[in-house]
Design a protein around this motif. Structure first.
Motif, PDB file in Angstrom:
ATOM      1  N   THR A 489       0.850  -1.192   0.000  1.00 48.85           N
ATOM      2  CA  THR A 489       0.000   0.000   0.000  1.00 48.85           C
ATOM      3  C   THR A 489       0.882   1.238   0.000  1.00 48.85           C
ATOM      4  N   GLU A 490       0.529   2.229  -0.824  1.00 51.81           N
ATOM      5  CA  GLU A 490       1.300   3.470  -0.852  1.00 51.81           C
ATOM      6  C   GLU A 490       1.101   4.239   0.451  1.00 51.81           C
ATOM      7  N   LEU A 491       2.157   4.975   0.838  1.00 51.61           N
ATOM      8  CA  LEU A 491       2.087   5.723   2.085  1.00 51.61           C
ATOM      9  C   LEU A 491       1.010   6.806   2.040  1.00 51.61           C
ATOM     10  N   ILE A 494      -2.188   5.341   3.082  1.00 51.20           N
ATOM     11  CA  ILE A 494      -2.223   5.095   4.523  1.00 51.20           C
ATOM     12  C   ILE A 494      -2.488   6.386   5.287  1.00 51.20           C
ATOM     13  N   MET A 495      -1.836   7.486   4.872  1.00 49.60           N
ATOM     14  CA  MET A 495      -1.983   8.752   5.596  1.00 49.60           C
ATOM     15  C   MET A 495      -3.401   9.297   5.484  1.00 49.60           C
ATOM     16  N   ASN A 496      -4.101   8.942   4.433  1.00 51.48           N
ATOM     17  CA  ASN A 496      -5.460   9.463   4.241  1.00 51.48           C
ATOM     18  C   ASN A 496      -6.540   8.523   4.777  1.00 51.48           C
ATOM     19  N   SER A 497      -6.144   7.433   5.387  1.00 47.32           N
ATOM     20  CA  SER A 497      -7.125   6.464   5.885  1.00 47.32           C
ATOM     21  C   SER A 497      -7.307   6.643   7.389  1.00 47.32           C
ATOM     22  N   THR A 498      -8.327   6.000   7.924  1.00 49.42           N
ATOM     23  CA  THR A 498      -8.595   6.076   9.360  1.00 49.42           C
ATOM     24  C   THR A 498      -7.956   4.903  10.071  1.00 49.42           C
ATOM     25  N   ALA A 499      -7.542   5.154  11.293  1.00 52.19           N
ATOM     26  CA  ALA A 499      -6.890   4.115  12.106  1.00 52.19           C
ATOM     27  C   ALA A 499      -7.919   3.464  13.028  1.00 52.19           C
ATOM     28  N   PRO A 500      -7.680   2.227  13.480  1.00 49.01           N
ATOM     29  CA  PRO A 500      -6.532   1.375  13.171  1.00 49.01           C
ATOM     30  C   PRO A 500      -6.796   0.434  12.011  1.00 49.01           C
ATOM     31  N   GLN A 501      -5.755   0.169  11.243  1.00 48.00           N
ATOM     32  CA  GLN A 501      -5.825  -0.799  10.161  1.00 48.00           C
ATOM     33  C   GLN A 501      -4.449  -1.437   9.987  1.00 48.00           C
ATOM     34  N   GLN A 502      -4.379  -2.461   9.151  1.00 51.07           N
ATOM     35  CA  GLN A 502      -3.131  -3.168   8.904  1.00 51.07           C
ATOM     36  C   GLN A 502      -2.738  -3.018   7.440  1.00 51.07           C
ATOM     37  N   LEU A 693       9.922   6.925   6.938  1.00 57.39           N
ATOM     38  CA  LEU A 693       9.879   6.078   5.756  1.00 57.39           C
ATOM     39  C   LEU A 693       9.291   6.855   4.583  1.00 57.39           C
ATOM     40  N   VAL A 694       9.820   6.658   3.388  1.00 57.59           N
ATOM     41  CA  VAL A 694       9.323   7.334   2.186  1.00 57.59           C
ATOM     42  C   VAL A 694       9.193   6.319   1.061  1.00 57.59           C
ATOM     43  N   ASP A 695       8.218   6.588   0.143  1.00 60.42           N
ATOM     44  CA  ASP A 695       8.077   5.714  -1.020  1.00 60.42           C
ATOM     45  C   ASP A 695       7.749   6.495  -2.294  1.00 60.42           C
ATOM     46  N   GLY A 696       7.920   7.839  -2.284  1.00 60.47           N
ATOM     47  CA  GLY A 696       7.624   8.647  -3.464  1.00 60.47           C
ATOM     48  C   GLY A 696       6.236   9.254  -3.432  1.00 60.47           C
ATOM     49  N   THR A 697       5.323   8.665  -2.639  1.00 59.47           N
ATOM     50  CA  THR A 697       3.965   9.221  -2.533  1.00 59.47           C
ATOM     51  C   THR A 697       3.771   9.972  -1.230  1.00 59.47           C
ATOM     52  N   GLY A 698       4.672   9.816  -0.298  1.00 60.00           N
ATOM     53  CA  GLY A 698       4.544  10.486   0.982  1.00 60.00           C
ATOM     54  C   GLY A 698       5.569   9.962   1.964  1.00 60.00           C
ATOM     55  N   CYS A 764      -3.050  11.945  17.913  1.00 60.15           N
ATOM     56  CA  CYS A 764      -2.358  12.965  17.143  1.00 60.15           C
ATOM     57  C   CYS A 764      -3.092  13.237  15.821  1.00 60.15           C
ATOM     58  N   GLN A 765      -2.764  14.368  15.193  1.00 62.47           N
ATOM     59  CA  GLN A 765      -3.384  14.696  13.911  1.00 62.47           C
ATOM     60  C   GLN A 765      -2.922  13.744  12.823  1.00 62.47           C
ATOM     61  N   ASN A 766      -1.620  13.448  12.808  1.00 62.55           N
ATOM     62  CA  ASN A 766      -1.078  12.499  11.835  1.00 62.55           C
ATOM     63  C   ASN A 766      -0.811  11.177  12.559  1.00 62.55           C
ATOM     64  N   PRO A 767      -1.631  10.168  12.304  1.00 67.57           N
ATOM     65  CA  PRO A 767      -1.446   8.908  13.042  1.00 67.57           C
ATOM     66  C   PRO A 767      -0.112   8.261  12.704  1.00 67.57           C
ATOM     67  N   PRO A 768       0.628   7.820  13.722  1.00 69.42           N
ATOM     68  CA  PRO A 768       1.915   7.165  13.467  1.00 69.42           C
ATOM     69  C   PRO A 768       1.737   5.674  13.256  1.00 69.42           C
ATOM     70  N   VAL A 769       2.838   5.031  12.948  1.00 70.37           N
ATOM     71  CA  VAL A 769       2.876   3.582  12.794  1.00 70.37           C
ATOM     72  C   VAL A 769       3.804   3.035  13.861  1.00 70.37           C
ATOM     73  N   TYR A 770       3.450   1.886  14.432  1.00 73.13           N
ATOM     74  CA  TYR A 770       4.277   1.251  15.446  1.00 73.13           C
ATOM     75  C   TYR A 770       5.002   0.057  14.853  1.00 73.13           C
ATOM     76  N   LEU A 771       6.278  -0.069  15.205  1.00 69.43           N
ATOM     77  CA  LEU A 771       7.066  -1.235  14.811  1.00 69.43           C
ATOM     78  C   LEU A 771       7.312  -2.061  16.069  1.00 69.43           C
ATOM     79  N   SER A 772       6.831  -3.280  16.081  1.00 68.18           N
ATOM     80  CA  SER A 772       7.016  -4.128  17.256  1.00 68.18           C
ATOM     81  C   SER A 772       7.469  -5.514  16.825  1.00 68.18           C
ATOM     82  N   GLN A 773       8.631  -5.673  16.338  1.00 66.78           N
ATOM     83  CA  GLN A 773       9.223  -6.866  15.737  1.00 66.78           C
ATOM     84  C   GLN A 773       8.960  -6.893  14.234  1.00 66.78           C
ATOM     85  N   PRO A 774       9.305  -5.805  13.521  1.00 73.37           N
ATOM     86  CA  PRO A 774       9.145  -5.808  12.069  1.00 73.37           C
ATOM     87  C   PRO A 774      10.209  -6.668  11.405  1.00 73.37           C
ATOM     88  N   THR A 775       9.933  -7.080  10.188  1.00 70.56           N
ATOM     89  CA  THR A 775      10.888  -7.844   9.395  1.00 70.56           C
ATOM     90  C   THR A 775      11.341  -6.983   8.227  1.00 70.56           C
TER      91      THR A 775
END
Length: 784
Positions: A489-491, A494-502, A693-698, A764-775
């Motif tokens: 999924t492009e960043l 994700i930034m324009n969606s509502t939390a929480p999601q995966q 993190l960046v991917d060209g879309t945000g 927060c206004q901009n929801p963050p992402v949590y890393l808890s054992q990422p690969t």
């Protein structure tokens, strides 16, 4: 032929030993000596079942009693036989046979302190050129296979107040305390039993056997035991019992009026008619003179913060991690409180699925730890258990208003913690089975769904590292380690969606904070959720210097559970330093197993002690007891790691609280358990980092809160280990090469970092992402 069976005829051997062999006494055995052309001779007094080692090699162990110096403490020795010789010996050896061995290896025995035998043991195998000679006398009759024999020797039983040091006796006693069999540090299993009798004397027995089924089958306090051939020794004015060659036991239910049926794994034993009277007399005496535990608690009567014994049936089990294991049990009653459900993968759960579903509102989850895990893994589904000293802990998820109860069987054997498997013919099992069969499972399906609470891991959101952690609510986080079924999924989406999601994203790491990686290590309190910096060494040194102003109190030295030494330094300050060595079983242990407490030491002296001893606790004297230093200092040092306590959540207890751990059979000196005993809320080392993190879309900020899984490095060790610091820096340089700028758009999939993680709600206004054992997966060159 490596194993020869020889006969004795008219007191002479039909076949003489080779003339080049010379006899060697047990007292002369020691490592490093030349034992060529020597042999050891003795009487077989104990043998263990033939087993196979992990590589499939046959293994047979016997205990040999020397023919001379019968009163010597080292007159018996363990002999370990391997391979074909083990199989051959197991077929022919009987107790009382004369055993001769040559071509043996002499190895230091790891169990000498525990079993009281020779400080070395012998290792024997055909590959090493060993030879065994077994002399057997003609036998006119074989041992009876029946439990009771009509003709038996007359045994004399010694009251506990008439025991003498160095004797081997027979005795009866009532169980006042016991620890179920557990694996000792050596090859044997161990059980500890404290007995009393009408003489009002107490005897603590430490029993060892290679087969746990051969140890006394004690199920509860109040049981009555009969010990034959137990060795008595005196230490510090108190008598103690230990197993000797030929030790045997019977156990009886201590309930007045219960059938007199002995419990034993032996097929051959004696039990005379007059002993029925002895059992009945002890039952009556115990009922009015000692506190005999009543029936084990029912789940329906459990209260928060209670420690209790539970008789139950096992319906499911699952591995949780390397140090804990899940048992799902029921006793037919319903806990009146919501109970914890330990999250495990369905594929890891053993048990009948239909039954697990039917009992979902009646069964409870018990999490067992550390030394109990090995036994828990071996338990059979459907077996009946008595679990001793379960902790009913009250807790609540941070995103819930409803509290619940968690059931834990903590590590160690303190207070008799352990698991016992009850046989089908046990009276308590018969009663439980009858009750379980009467339970209407249809009614349990209608119970409220709030009977259990599903809990996942939680941690708080934050920006600017730890400051935001204090302001955001804690929320459940699901760890995704490999979800190929999710599309990238492009960043921007994700930034324009509502939390929480995966989501699953493919992105580049543009920046991270802090750039000085050692600054990412913090101390975290899981109770109040506070974060703090790790104090530097100067703070600890200052606290030590300040505490050294007060001299140690000599009245607090050499107590019942520790030995003390004190001296004065030769420098101008002439400091008084005191070190208190915690004893175990009235004896000091090896340095690598020893906990000590120090008063008046400097930082350099404390660190020097940690290099040799397992645990070091800095303390100071008061008028009545030793106490911990200010919690700005570590309350415990183990190796290179300093352990701190939360000032806000801790309620320090007197140092004498440690005496309960010292009394355990095998004190683990685990920091978590030490903290619990001392009333300390342990602070845990954590990595706190911010990734962009960046991917060209945000761009997206991801926050790392982790103990050791992300970098595969324990946060507790990173500050004192330069190699681990370099490993962590190399990892970050690989993910985000220094001196290179990342473009706004990845040229291809081969340029990117792949990461899988969840997204959670935040205030927060901009929801963050949590890393808890990422690969993380790095492919191709990282350029642009």
């Amino acid at each position: 032929m490596p194993v020869q069976l020889l006969k004795i005829m008219k007191e002479q051997s039909e076949t003489p030993l080779p003339s080049h062999l010379q006899k060697e006494d047990l007292k002369d055995l020691q490592e490093g000596s030349d034992h060529t052309n020597k042999y050891i001779q003795g009487i077989v007094v104990l043998s263990y079942p033939l087993t196979k080692l992990g590589d499939g090699t046959d293994f047979f162990k016997i205990v040999l009693q020397g023919l001379d110096d019968s009163c010597s403490r080292i007159n018996s020795i363990n002999i370990l036989i391997y391979g074909k010789m083990a199989e051959d010996c197991a077929k022919v050896i009987r107790h009382g046979d004369t055993f001769i061995v040559a071509g043996y290896k002499v190895i230091k025995s790891p169990t000498a302190r525990e079993d009281g035998r020779h400080g070395c043991h012998l290792e024997v195998s055909e590959e090493d050129g060993s030879a065994i000679y077994i002399y057997t006398k003609p036998r006119t009759a074989t041992a009876s296979e029946t439990a009771f024999v009509s003709i038996a020797p007359k045994y004399v039983y010694t009251p506990l107040n008439q025991l003498k040091d160095g004797t081997i006796v027979n005795l009866y006693g009532v169980v006042k305390f016991f620890k179920p069999p557990y694996v000792s540090k050596g090859t044997d299993y161990c059980s500890v039993v404290t007995l009393v009798d009408p003489s009002n004397v107490k005897l603590t027995c430490t029993l060892f056997n290679g087969n746990p089924d051969s140890l006394p089958k004690i199920y509860k306090v109040g049981d009555i035991v009969r010990f034959h051939r137990i060795k008595i020794r005196e230490y510090n004015g108190q008598m103690q019992g230990i197993t000797s060659g030929g030790f045997a036991s019977l156990t009886f239910d201590g309930t007045v009026g219960a059938p007199v049926v002995p419990r034993t794994s032996s097929k051959v034993y004696t039990f005379m008619d007059e002993e029925h009277k002895t059992i009945e007399e002890l039952r009556v005496w115990a009922a009015s003179n000692i506190s005999i535990s009543g029936p084990a608690a029912k789940l329906s009567s459990v209260q928060p913060m209670l420690f209790f014994d539970l008789t139950c049936q096992l319906v499911g089990k699952a591995k949780v991690d390397g140090s804990s294991f899940l048992l799902k049990v029921w006793d037919g009653t319903k806990c009146p409180y919501p109970t914890w459900r330990v999250p495990v993968e369905a594929k890891d759960l053993e048990g009948e699925r239909v039954l697990l579903h039917q009992l979902r509102n009646l069964m409870v989850d018990i999490l067992v730890y550390d030394n109990h895990v090995q036994l828990a893994k071996s338990l059979k589904i459907g077996s009946f258990l008595r679990i001793y000293s379960i902790h009913a802990k009250q807790a609540s998820a941070d995103n819930e208003n409803v509290s619940h109860i968690e059931f834990h069987l903590h590590g160690g054997t303190c207070y008799g913690r352990g698991i016992g498997v009850l046989p089908e013919n046990n009276s308590d099992v018969k009663e439980l089975k009858t009750f379980l069969e009467s339970v209407d499972l249809a009614d349990s399906q209608n119970m409220e769904s709030m009977s259990s609470v599903e809990l996942d891991g939680t941690f708080s959101d934050f920006t600017d590292l730890e400051s935001h952690l204090q302001r955001c609510q804690q929320l459940p986080v699901t760890v995704l380690t490999d979800h190929q079924d999710l599309n990238n999924t492009e960043l921007k989406t994700i930034m324009n969606s509502t939390a929480p999601q995966q989501y699953r994203i493919r992105a580049k790491l543009r920046t991270y904070k802090p750039q000085k990686l050692h600054q990412s290590v913090k101390l975290h309190c899981s109770k109040c959720n506070s974060l703090q910096e790790v104090p530097d060494g100067d703070v600890f040194d200052f606290i030590l210097q300040r505490s050294a102003i007060t001299d140690p109190n000599p009245e607090l030295h050499n107590t019942s559970w520790y030995d003390s030494v004190m001296w004065t330094t030769q420098d101008q300050k002439q400091r008084k330093i005191a070190i208190h060595f915690v004893r175990h079983d009235e004896m000091l242990r090896q340095p690598e197993d020893t906990l000590l407490m120090i008063e008046g030491g400097t930082l350099k002296e404390v660190w020097k002690l940690t290099k040799r001893f397992k645990c070091v606790i800095p303390v100071r004297s008061t008028e009545v007891d030793l106490e911990l230093l200010d919690l700005s200092a570590p309350f415990l040092l183990q190796g290179n790691v300093k352990y701190y306590g939360c000032k806000q959540c801790s309620a320090p207890k007197p140092i004498k609280s440690l005496s309960s751990m010292a009394a355990e059979e095998r004190p683990s000196w685990d920091p978590t358990e030490i903290a619990q005993v001392l009333g300390i809320e342990l602070l845990q080392y954590v990595f706190i980092m911010k990734f962009t993190l960046v991917d060209g879309t945000g761009a997206l900020n991801a926050y790392l809160f982790d103990y050791e899984k992300f970098f595969q490095i324990p946060a507790s060790e990173i500050l004192t280990n330069s190699f681990l610091q370099e490993k962590m820096q190399m990892t970050m340089n690989m993910l985000c090469p220094p001196g290179r700028k990342l473009g706004l758009k990845a040229r291809s999939n081969e340029d990117c970092l792949a990461d899988k993680f969840p997204k959670a709600k935040c205030e927060c206004q901009n929801p963050p992402v949590y890393l808890s054992q990422p690969t993380w997966t790095l492919t191709g060159e990282k350029e642009l």
